[in-house]
Design a protein around this motif. Structure first.
Motif, PDB file in Angstrom:
ATOM      1  N   ASP A 157       0.830  -1.190   0.000  1.00  0.00           N
ATOM      2  CA  ASP A 157       0.000   0.000   0.000  1.00  0.00           C
ATOM      3  C   ASP A 157       0.872   1.251   0.000  1.00  0.00           C
ATOM      4  O   ASP A 157       2.104   1.182  -0.038  1.00  0.00           O
ATOM      5  N   THR A 158       0.247   2.408   0.050  1.00  0.00           N
ATOM      6  CA  THR A 158       0.987   3.667  -0.044  1.00  0.00           C
ATOM      7  C   THR A 158       1.967   3.833   1.100  1.00  0.00           C
ATOM      8  O   THR A 158       3.122   4.248   0.895  1.00  0.00           O
ATOM      9  N   ASP A 159       1.550   3.511   2.314  1.00  0.00           N
ATOM     10  CA  ASP A 159       2.439   3.658   3.464  1.00  0.00           C
ATOM     11  C   ASP A 159       3.658   2.750   3.328  1.00  0.00           C
ATOM     12  O   ASP A 159       4.783   3.155   3.653  1.00  0.00           O
ATOM     13  N   GLY A 163       7.424   4.126   2.921  1.00  0.00           N
ATOM     14  CA  GLY A 163       8.393   3.682   3.918  1.00  0.00           C
ATOM     15  C   GLY A 163       9.595   3.014   3.290  1.00  0.00           C
ATOM     16  O   GLY A 163      10.735   3.217   3.716  1.00  0.00           O
ATOM     17  N   ARG A 209       6.907   4.347  13.262  1.00  0.00           N
ATOM     18  CA  ARG A 209       6.500   5.655  12.750  1.00  0.00           C
ATOM     19  C   ARG A 209       4.974   5.761  12.693  1.00  0.00           C
ATOM     20  O   ARG A 209       4.272   4.767  12.426  1.00  0.00           O
ATOM     21  N   ARG A 211       1.631   6.655  11.010  1.00  0.00           N
ATOM     22  CA  ARG A 211       1.128   6.804   9.656  1.00  0.00           C
ATOM     23  C   ARG A 211       0.146   7.961   9.566  1.00  0.00           C
ATOM     24  O   ARG A 211      -0.667   8.163  10.459  1.00  0.00           O
ATOM     25  N   GLU A 213      -3.065   9.737   8.575  1.00  0.00           N
ATOM     26  CA  GLU A 213      -4.449   9.472   8.208  1.00  0.00           C
ATOM     27  C   GLU A 213      -5.221  10.766   8.397  1.00  0.00           C
ATOM     28  O   GLU A 213      -5.170  11.382   9.463  1.00  0.00           O
ATOM     29  N   LYS A 241       0.013  11.964   2.966  1.00  0.00           N
ATOM     30  CA  LYS A 241       1.075  10.973   3.169  1.00  0.00           C
ATOM     31  C   LYS A 241       2.356  11.379   2.453  1.00  0.00           C
ATOM     32  O   LYS A 241       3.458  11.231   3.005  1.00  0.00           O
ATOM     33  N   GLU A 244       3.926  14.300   4.310  1.00  0.00           N
ATOM     34  CA  GLU A 244       4.558  13.804   5.538  1.00  0.00           C
ATOM     35  C   GLU A 244       5.879  13.115   5.220  1.00  0.00           C
ATOM     36  O   GLU A 244       6.862  13.241   5.968  1.00  0.00           O
ATOM     37  N   GLN A 245       5.919  12.399   4.103  1.00  0.00           N
ATOM     38  CA  GLN A 245       7.139  11.716   3.696  1.00  0.00           C
ATOM     39  C   GLN A 245       8.258  12.709   3.394  1.00  0.00           C
ATOM     40  O   GLN A 245       9.416  12.512   3.772  1.00  0.00           O
TER      41      GLN A 245
END
Length: 269
Positions: A157-159, A163, A209, A211, A213, A241, A244-245
């Motif tokens: 998934d995206t997370d 990561g 970490r 995530r 949302e 997301k 945040e990255q």
């Protein structure tokens, strides 16, 4: 005469139902990258085991059970997977237990070189070594994980993807810094000692970490509006997301802590 066309062998898929009991094996990168990627897998709830560094014995196993004419890196990588499976068997696991409860993840490509055929080479070698049915998962450059199942066990998934990108970036940067410090360290071994300590800390930060949302960050009125528009909610959540990255405080704090630890290494240039 009847023409018999080649068909790709059917492989048992790695499904979502397998996640709780199956251990994912991977290796072949620097130990810094592997520690961080292991943390990314573990943060997503997977069971991960890093393979040891390939050695001459692994190379010989790759030559014994692998195809003729492979490049040396393939012999080393295939052989050290077989060596690890044999060691699991020596510890008391049956071959069927190993096949049922372990999978191997590697990279693949659609290119014309032998890199595009590694998946088949791995499967042939483990089959020749007596582990027929052992599952090989390939992360393709163009299509993600090669798993034809409605509920894949490896869900990128995206997370997870973000990561993994962060883990690879961190590993690249830290390797470069280590190369710049190690030749000038006043105390022999100080760089390696500091890196082992900071890598444990950094991996733990990656593993735990928080995530992003949108439901947890946005005010209640915005959350209600987004709930009525799922497509917009998904787009906003994805943007959050990515932001945040790139600019999030978690990554900054992790790298700042690593920099402070490295700054304590005494060097003489």
């Amino acid at each position: 005469a009847r023409v018999r066309h080649f068909a790709r062998p059917v492989e048992r898929p790695f499904t979502a139902a397998d996640r709780d009991r199956v251990t994912i094996l991977f290796g072949g990168l620097t130990w810094k990258h592997e520690w961080l990627l292991r943390a990314v897998f573990e943060s997503a709830g997977y069971h991960i085991e890093l393979l040891p560094v390939p050695d001459v014995a692994a190379f010989q196993l790759g030559k014994e059970f692998g195809n003729n004419g492979q490049c040396n890196p393939t012999y080393f990588m295939v052989g050290h997977l077989i060596k690890h499976l044999q060691q699991l068997e020596q510890k008391g696991l049956s071959r069927q237990d190993i096949i049922d409860n372990h999978v191997f993840v590697t990279a693949g490509s659609c290119g014309p070189c032998r890199f595009g055929m590694y998946e088949a080479e791995y499967r042939l070698a483990v089959q020749n070594a007596g582990f027929d049915g052992f599952r090989i998962l390939v992360i393709q450059q163009n299509e993600g994980v090669n798993a034809e199942t409605p509920a894949p066990g490896l869900d990128l998934d995206t997370d997870f993807r973000l990561g993994a990108v962060a883990a690879i970036d961190f590993g690249d940067v830290l390797n470069e810094v280590a190369y710049q410090l190690r030749p000038y360290e006043v105390t022999p071994g100080a760089t390696d000692e500091a890196f082992k300590a900071l890598m444990k800390e950094l991996a733990e930060r990656v593993r735990t970490r928080r995530r992003f949302e949108i439901e947890e960050r946005a005010p209640a009125w915005l959350t209600r509006r987004l709930a009525a528009r799922p497509t917009l909610k998904e787009a906003v959540n994805l943007a959050g997301k990515v932001y945040e990255q790139l600019y999030g405080q978690q990554a900054r704090e992790a790298l700042r802590s690593a920099r402070e630890r490295l700054a304590r290494i005494e060097v003489d240039r």
